[in-house]
Design a protein around this motif. Sequence first.
Motif, PDB file in Angstrom:
ATOM      1  N   ASP A 129       0.854  -0.999  -0.093  1.00 47.64           N
ATOM      2  CA  ASP A 129       0.135   0.016   0.106  1.00 47.64           C
ATOM      3  C   ASP A 129       0.807   1.362  -0.008  1.00 47.64           C
ATOM      4  O   ASP A 129       0.722   2.035   0.980  1.00 47.64           O
ATOM      5  N   LYS A 130       1.709   1.328  -1.038  1.00 50.84           N
ATOM      6  CA  LYS A 130       2.545   2.452  -1.235  1.00 50.84           C
ATOM      7  C   LYS A 130       1.855   3.625  -1.088  1.00 50.84           C
ATOM      8  O   LYS A 130       1.099   4.148  -1.555  1.00 50.84           O
ATOM      9  N   GLN A 131       2.439   4.782  -0.485  1.00 49.75           N
ATOM     10  CA  GLN A 131       2.427   6.135  -0.730  1.00 49.75           C
ATOM     11  C   GLN A 131       3.309   6.929  -1.209  1.00 49.75           C
ATOM     12  O   GLN A 131       4.528   6.737  -0.917  1.00 49.75           O
TER      13      GLN A 131
ATOM     14  N   SER B  90       5.573   9.848  -2.694  1.00 50.51           N
ATOM     15  CA  SER B  90       6.225  11.127  -2.063  1.00 50.51           C
ATOM     16  C   SER B  90       5.920  12.420  -2.760  1.00 50.51           C
ATOM     17  O   SER B  90       5.644  13.491  -1.962  1.00 50.51           O
TER      18      SER B  90
ATOM     19  N   LEU C 290      -1.203  13.954  -1.921  1.00 49.32           N
ATOM     20  CA  LEU C 290      -0.453  12.666  -1.987  1.00 49.32           C
ATOM     21  C   LEU C 290      -0.164  12.226  -0.626  1.00 49.32           C
ATOM     22  O   LEU C 290      -0.007  11.295  -0.213  1.00 49.32           O
ATOM     23  N   GLN C 291       0.112  13.212   0.316  1.00 50.73           N
ATOM     24  CA  GLN C 291       0.541  12.829   1.669  1.00 50.73           C
ATOM     25  C   GLN C 291      -0.771  12.265   2.465  1.00 50.73           C
ATOM     26  O   GLN C 291      -0.689  11.660   3.530  1.00 50.73           O
ATOM     27  N   ASP C 292      -2.044  12.336   2.036  1.00 53.23           N
ATOM     28  CA  ASP C 292      -3.219  12.025   2.801  1.00 53.23           C
ATOM     29  C   ASP C 292      -3.064  10.367   2.549  1.00 53.23           C
ATOM     30  O   ASP C 292      -3.088   9.771   1.464  1.00 53.23           O
ATOM     31  N   PRO C 293      -3.656   9.681   3.605  1.00 52.88           N
ATOM     32  CA  PRO C 293      -3.797   8.336   3.503  1.00 52.88           C
ATOM     33  C   PRO C 293      -4.818   8.025   2.389  1.00 52.88           C
ATOM     34  O   PRO C 293      -4.861   6.757   1.890  1.00 52.88           O
ATOM     35  N   SER C 294      -5.810   8.804   2.158  1.00 49.76           N
ATOM     36  CA  SER C 294      -6.716   8.477   1.086  1.00 49.76           C
ATOM     37  C   SER C 294      -6.044   8.374  -0.409  1.00 49.76           C
ATOM     38  O   SER C 294      -6.521   7.760  -1.585  1.00 49.76           O
ATOM     39  N   MET C 295      -4.696   8.442  -0.626  1.00 47.90           N
ATOM     40  CA  MET C 295      -4.073   8.724  -1.692  1.00 47.90           C
ATOM     41  C   MET C 295      -2.936   7.709  -1.830  1.00 47.90           C
ATOM     42  O   MET C 295      -2.104   7.614  -2.564  1.00 47.90           O
ATOM     43  N   SER C 296      -3.104   6.455  -0.982  1.00 46.11           N
ATOM     44  CA  SER C 296      -2.230   5.389  -1.003  1.00 46.11           C
ATOM     45  C   SER C 296      -2.522   4.570  -2.417  1.00 46.11           C
ATOM     46  O   SER C 296      -3.668   4.826  -2.874  1.00 46.11           O
TER      47      SER C 296
ATOM     48  N   ASN D  24      -5.975   2.933  -2.103  1.00 44.51           N
ATOM     49  CA  ASN D  24      -7.184   3.781  -1.954  1.00 44.51           C
ATOM     50  C   ASN D  24      -7.349   4.495  -3.397  1.00 44.51           C
ATOM     51  O   ASN D  24      -8.371   4.875  -4.050  1.00 44.51           O
TER      52      ASN D  24
END
Length: 474
Positions: free
Chosen positions: A44-46, A48, A134-140, A143
Amino acid sequence: MKQFMDKEFLLSTPTASRLFHEYADTCPVLDYHCHINPREIAEDKQFSNITEVWLGGDHYKWRQMRSNGIDEYYITGDASPREKFQKWAETLEKAIGNPLYHWSHLELQRYFGYTGILNRDTAEEVWNLCNQKLQDPSMSVRNIIKMSNVTLICTTDDPIDTLEWHKMIKEDSSFDVAVLPAWRPDKAMNIEKADFTEYLAKLATASGTQIKDFASLKEALRNRMDFFHNNGCLVSDHALEFVYYSPADESEIEAILKKRLTGNTVTREEELKFKTAFMLFAGREYHRLGWAMQLHFGCKRDNNSLSFRKLGPDTGYDCINNYAPSALAADYLNALICTDQLPKTILYSLNPNDNAYIDAILGCFQDSCAIGKMQHGSAWWFNDHKQGMTDQMISLANLGLLSNFIGMLTDSRSFLSYTRHEYFRRILCDLIGGWVENGEYPEDYQALGEIVKGISYNNAVRYFGFDLENTQES
């Protein structure tokens, strides 16, 4: 004048608008061919920053930046992510008529809520907006996939792959999108490559089979196919120069492989005979397993030797190969059907001039084993733009049954590329809508809706036989 990329983007008639908004746009996304990394889904990469998402590995964009005279330092070099993004913004504003212009702005609209224009002057604004989002968890990664209404993804995987990431995803009950492997055995077939024997050693280890001849190579591949099948694989994929057909008897194939295994090079004639034998074996095995066979051909790879030596493959130095003899493709398919071992097959050519010959060939091998058993694959790579998609679908409609087409795929390494399905669906609806408006097909929305939803999603679900127990047909 129409507004730039508003809700009626690419929809030029009222019928097209209704078909898209009421039928196509309601469909989920089934991405049956892509090059994304399953590990990034499992973990579940986020991301940078937007440069990592957009420019990391995207040779489509790299080619355009080179065309704009951008130094390689800002493309694949050591420039900062912000500097690379600026150079892309400066390039994009010149990309009038290029699908990347539309794709990029669709992604900004759908994922980041940005409805403005990206150019050199707005680059800072867009950079900050996207990076904050992109820092928001919703943009993993997971998601993004869910946000895109994706139900299933097929990655592209080598026969020696352990499929550990696919297993991890499957076992994770918190993520309900199917992520399946797709079999890509090019390295086992490319006998002319310098690393061929080194690769066979790895294949031998993975399969637990000593590879000493063609018979044992087939045994090793069969072993790995069964492993892939047990892990959900239903699709194969091949990258070919053209569809090979240069048959030889088994003893000659054994001699060719033995020659290569003992460290000698093979002639071009020997190479084509070996590849023909390999592809005949592969096709028969896919029929046994019930897999679909994808054949991508018509590409001349790794041009510009100077840059290739510096950067390696898949960096933007491939082009269309204007050599794909239709007679060989027909002979190959015929050799499989003669023994009733022709699998479901999808043909993709990088050369748009091949559309008619593909559609003519398909009609020779359709049968009742599957609806649309033989498919003309979606406009691919250098053709996945408005004109290329339109031409491919018109050819298929003229010579076959467009209604049974399995539609779009991303063929991408980016998790933001699902908007390409929307782009395709808008073009599809505009094409069909134009026929209706011109009196070439009745204004029967029950029939039209079934056709549009079939091409957008339902046909692919049926064709591949994917088990989407939690997903009803759209």
